[in-house]
Enzyme design. Structure first.
Site, PDB file in Angstrom:
ATOM      1  N   HIS A 363       0.806  -1.223   0.000  1.00  0.00           N
ATOM      2  CA  HIS A 363       0.000   0.000   0.000  1.00  0.00           C
ATOM      3  C   HIS A 363       0.835   1.267   0.000  1.00  0.00           C
ATOM      4  CE1 HIS A 363      -3.930  -1.977   0.952  1.00  0.00           C
ATOM      5  NE2 HIS A 363      -3.140  -2.859   1.532  1.00  0.00           N
ATOM      6  N   LYS A 554      -8.022  13.932   4.533  1.00  0.00           N
ATOM      7  CA  LYS A 554      -7.135  12.756   4.515  1.00  0.00           C
ATOM      8  C   LYS A 554      -6.095  12.960   5.614  1.00  0.00           C
ATOM      9  CE  LYS A 554      -6.226  13.856   0.228  1.00  0.00           C
ATOM     10  NZ  LYS A 554      -6.001  12.804  -0.785  1.00  0.00           N
ATOM     11  N   ARG A 555      -5.318  11.926   5.916  1.00  0.00           N
ATOM     12  CA  ARG A 555      -4.265  12.075   6.923  1.00  0.00           C
ATOM     13  C   ARG A 555      -3.342  13.206   6.491  1.00  0.00           C
ATOM     14  NH1 ARG A 555      -3.637   8.226  11.281  1.00  0.00           N
ATOM     15  NH2 ARG A 555      -1.706   9.349  11.645  1.00  0.00           N
ATOM     16  N   LYS A 560       1.110  14.430   0.797  1.00  0.00           N
ATOM     17  CA  LYS A 560      -0.283  14.713   0.403  1.00  0.00           C
ATOM     18  C   LYS A 560      -0.464  16.215   0.175  1.00  0.00           C
ATOM     19  CE  LYS A 560      -1.964  10.687   3.036  1.00  0.00           C
ATOM     20  NZ  LYS A 560      -2.769   9.885   2.107  1.00  0.00           N
ATOM     21  N   THR A 662      -8.359   6.712  -1.779  1.00  0.00           N
ATOM     22  CA  THR A 662      -9.734   6.197  -1.874  1.00  0.00           C
ATOM     23  C   THR A 662     -10.727   7.323  -1.597  1.00  0.00           C
ATOM     24  OG1 THR A 662      -9.387   5.396   0.387  1.00  0.00           O
ATOM     25  CG2 THR A 662      -9.286   3.763  -1.380  1.00  0.00           C
ATOM     26  N   LYS A 666     -14.513   8.559  -3.300  1.00  0.00           N
ATOM     27  CA  LYS A 666     -15.736   8.863  -2.553  1.00  0.00           C
ATOM     28  C   LYS A 666     -16.271  10.246  -2.933  1.00  0.00           C
ATOM     29  CE  LYS A 666     -13.742   6.011   1.081  1.00  0.00           C
ATOM     30  NZ  LYS A 666     -12.810   6.025   2.245  1.00  0.00           N
TER      31      LYS A 666
END
Ligand SMILES: CCc1ccc([C@H](C)CC(=O)N[C@@H]2O[C@H](CO)[C@@H](O)[C@H](O)[C@H]2O)cc1
Length: 820
Positions: A363, A554-555, A560, A662, A666
């Site tokens: 992952h 998100k984290r 990111k 993911t 969504k």
């Protein structure tokens, strides 16, 4: 006069009301007038659980009879979200339940709001495991999810003075009505000690492991009901307890600590989830946790297998075991130990079974996230497993040498043992050697795996490598989270889309229909208003539902790039300060996400977001055209309110860093348009929805590697782009930190001198792309068309498609209908 049968299983308004009152009285010892919200919630939860139970029993009975091939998912993390709403949806009784309660003056939404979610995970990996469990049950595939029942899950995030403060997640304080404790399903877990050679009566050599500590793993089960089917699969989570609890003799000696020490020590194993989404080297408790749930799970599978009467050397024909990242990779050595030491199987026969049992999913490409355990610690906790790993490694390296004679560098690179002092066990290598299939979670990620971190293994075993692009369950993330959209889709397409999202394609023909567009906008509008109300209540910030809701949830992590999002906000802020009359598209920037407690730069990024929010939200020049909100404590439950309310989904990761993502799926499934890089599953989302319906910017993964390889000088970009310089200088000036220049210095310095994640390189492209998005939003006909086309083309990203591919290409598992 509803009889016992229907009070336990009836799906009508009447029987649900009767059952609810029954449980309120007999389980909570309350009558409606004095019942608390928690009493009402528990009474309803037990009422719904009853309607799961006979399906659960029917499924177990069917599996015992048919002895089907079974998928076992080993994951150290699960983020199932709150159960009540999802179980009502999958049983198809949301409306009768809502009416049953309304008849008693109780709001179903209030009970749904009250439920604590099991936060037994950090982020993407844990939530994916939960989506997979929903799809396995809905596709009626026999499966068991194995994991750890942490007493304390992911911390609750509180924002104090703009910074993250972690508070304990005591999710079990009111108990958990959805779990069933199975004290009879308990296994020994041995730790530490030493091994010794033995010879049995027939003179055969063996090894005996003499542990210095033994405790128990107890099964705690939760029913996972599929959507619109009778199948109820098992989520079996292990909790640790002392083999012998209270030590009376110590107590009699007055050694009260001694009396409870064993209990305390063993319970510690499943006490708390590690809140990091990247490993910390050498945390003994983390290794104990991983071994604990793996050995209990494999012992449980062997017990189930033996009930089928089949010999153990057929174990791999009964079970396919998926390793959710390297966290359960010790399973390869543990199955060998159980087969060879506990069940006297020969090494070769045991290895044949083992290597045909496991499959491994990677992952993350982040080198620092690949787990490796120091040998001294490994020796101390798992002495027998180290011996087994050495043997596995020796035989493996023989195979490598055969294929690549004289290539000692390759042998060293591929070895399960990293010889660099103090020497380490490379868990990803153990997983690759012990698995028949290795997959990444998006096409780009799977390709990069084969070209970079697992290149040697791909060259040795190309046939093992596959891609399985992630997916998300449309049940929780559309039907449950967005009932308004769900109703519009069902009215327009029929109800088949929930089980077969490829039917969403039919929406394309409605994309330009004015009436349909209007309904589409009203659905989004109502969710934006609901979120605005929640934000006013939680954060005391008023936001305008007409503005563009620009969401990044998100984290918090440098790759990111939440801080790139902030650079855009400050750019707009500067433009307004420079030209107050500027006509920009009003925007509301909404952030959500937790930072690992020990990750200082991530915590500083949260501080920066809140600092900028404070200034921008009350700056008169901005006059409400910009609003910035940091929504605390992002979770699956909070996601229910966020994904349906977004107009723009921020997917900004540096290309090559986000394995899949993911959240991107969504948001898009709920009609948000995506602004993002060609990274992870963004690439495939853009392919599906069409390049015209996706706001793309940034360097590609190849360009990132080349830019860094050729020597990247962010300082030059900072100096060459005046607008960027203005933005960074404003942050550095203390403008957002009450004049204190030191607060954000580390972040600014890191950006202009290092910028490992290439924010400055992507800045100009991002800003231009955002301008495009802002302009497009003004053309609501065009924006709505793009939004409809996004949803129409998101069918691929249902976790049902992902699971169907795993079943076909890896697990060779077939659906099996269950009749009740
Ligand atoms: C040992 C600590 C630790 C804990 C979790 C992890 C996970 C691998 C991190 C994770 O959640 N990865 C995410 O997995 C998602 C599901 O496949 C992907 O969509 C995300 O891109 C990936 O970051 C690494 C290390």
């Amino acid at each position: 006069g509803t009889n016992r049968e229907t009070i336990r299983t009836g799906l009508s308004e009447e029987s649900i009301r009767a059952a609810f009152l029954d449980n309120l009285f007999y389980l909570q010892g309350r009558f409606p007038e004095v019942a608390t919200l928690n009493d009402q919630y528990k009474a309803l939860a037990y009422t719904v659980r009853d309607r799961l139970l006979h399906r659960w029993v029917a499924t177990t009975r069917a599996y015992q009879k048919a002895n089907p091939r079974t998928v076992c998912y080993l994951s150290a993390e699960y983020l199932p979200g709150p159960f009540l709403g999802n179980n009502l949806l999958n049983l198809g009784i949301e409306e009768p339940t809502r009416r049953a309660l309304a008849g008693l003056g109780i709001e179903l939404d209030a009970l749904l709001e009250h439920e604590e979610e099991p936060g037994l995970g950090n982020g993407g990996l844990g939530r994916l495991a939960a989506c997979f469990m929903d799809s396995l049950a809905t596709l009626q595939v026999p499966a068991i999810g194995y994991g750890i029942r942490y007493e304390f899950g992911i911390f609750d995030q509180v924002i104090r003075d703009g910074g993250q403060v972690e508070t304990t997640d005591n999710w079990l304080r009111f108990g958990n009505p959805w779990e069933v404790r199975r004290p009879a399903i308990a296994y020994d877990v041995r730790i530490g000690g030493y091994t010794e050679q033995t010879t049995d009566a027939q003179g055969r050599f063996g090894v005996r492991w003499v542990p210095n500590e033994v405790f128990n793993g107890i099964a705690v089960d939760t029913a996972i009901l599929g959507h619109g089917v009778n199948t109820v699969n098992l989520l079996r989570l292990w909790t640790a307890e002392a083999a012998e609890g209270f030590d009376f003799h110590a107590f009699n000696r007055g050694d009260y600590y001694g009396a409870v020490v064993r209990e305390v020590r063993s319970e510690t194993i499943s006490k708390v989830l590690y809140p990091n989404d990247e490993p910390e080297i050498g945390k003994r408790l983390r290794l104990l946790q991983q071994y604990f749930f793996v050995t209990c799970s494999l012992q449980d599978m062997i017990r189930i297998h033996r009930t089928t009467g089949q010999p153990l050397d057929k174990f791999h024909e009964k079970f396919s075991v998926q390793l959710n990242d390297t966290h359960p990779a010790i399973a390869v050595a543990e199955l060998m130990r159980l087969l060879v030491d506990e069940h006297q199987m020969g090494w070769d026969a045991a290895w044949e079974v083992t290597r045909h049992t496991f499959a491994y999913t990677n992952h993350t490409l982040l080198p620092e996230a690949l787990e490796k355990w120091p040998i001294p610690l490994f020796q101390n906790v798992l002495p027998r497993h180290l011996e087994i790993i050495y043997e596995i490694n020796a035989r493996f390296l023989d195979e490598v040498r055969l294929r690549h004679p004289f290539d000692t560098a390759r042998v060293q690179r591929m070895s399960i043992i990293d010889e660099a002092p103090p020497r380490f066990v490379r868990m990803a290598h153990l997983a690759c050697v012990g698995s028949f299939a290795i997959n990444g979670v998006a096409e780009l990620h799977s390709r990069l795996l084969k070209e970079t971190v697992l290149r040697d293994f791909f060259e040795l075993w190309p046939e093992k490598f596959q891609n399985k692009t992630n997916g998300v369950t449309p049940r929780r993330f559309v039907m449950l989270s967005n009932p308004g959209l769900s109703r519009l889709l069902t009215r327009t397409l029929g109800a088949g889309w929930a089980r077969d999202p490829s039917q969403l394609r039919v929406l394309e023909r409605h994309a330009d229909d004015a009436a349909f567009q209007q309904e589409w906008r009203e659905v989004k509008r109502s969710r934006k208003e609901a979120l605005a109300a929640r934000i006013l209540d939680r954060c005391n910030v008023s936001i305008d539902p007409d503005s563009l809701f620009d969401v990044q949830a998100k984290r918090i992590h440098e790759y990111k790039r939440q801080h790139l999002n902030v650079l855009h906000i400050v750019t707009l802020y500067n433009r307004i300060k420079f030209n107050p009359g500027l006509d920009i598209t009003p925007r509301t920037f909404i952030f959500g996400g937790k930072a690992a407690p020990g990750y200082a730069m991530a915590k500083l990024m949260i501080r920066l977001i809140n600092a900028v929010a404070d200034v921008v939200n009350r700056d008169p020049d901005v006059a409400g055209r910009l609003r910035v909100v940091f929504l605390p404590n992002f979770s699956v439950k909070l996601g229910h309110g966020l994904y349906p309310a977004a107009d723009l989904s921020e997917q900004l990761s540096t290309a090559g860093k986000e394995a899949s993502g993911t959240g991107n799926m969504k948001f898009s499934m709920n009609g948000a348009l995506t602004i993002g890089t060609l990274d992870g599953a963004n690439v495939e989302i853009r392919e599906e929805v069409g390049a015209d319906n996706f706001f793309l910017f940034g360097l590609t993964a190849e360009e990132v590697v080349r830019t860094l390889a050729e020597g990247y000088r962010p300082w030059d970009i900072y100096n060459a782009n005046l607008e960027l310089k203005g933005v960074i200088d404003l942050i550095a000036s203390g403008h957002f930190s009450h004049g204190d220049r030191t607060v954000f210095q580390p972040l600014v310095d890191h950006l202009v001198w290092h910028d490992n994640y290439l924010l400055l390189a992507d800045y100009a492209g991002y800003i231009a792309c955002q301008e495009q998005a802002g302009l497009t939003y003004r053309d609501s006909r065009q924006w709505t068309r793009m939004s409809i086309l996004n949803v129409a083309r998101m069918g691929k990203f249902s976790s049902d498609r992902t699971i169907a591919e795993y079943c076909r290409d890896i697990w060779r598992a077939e659906p099996m209908a269950v009749d009740v």
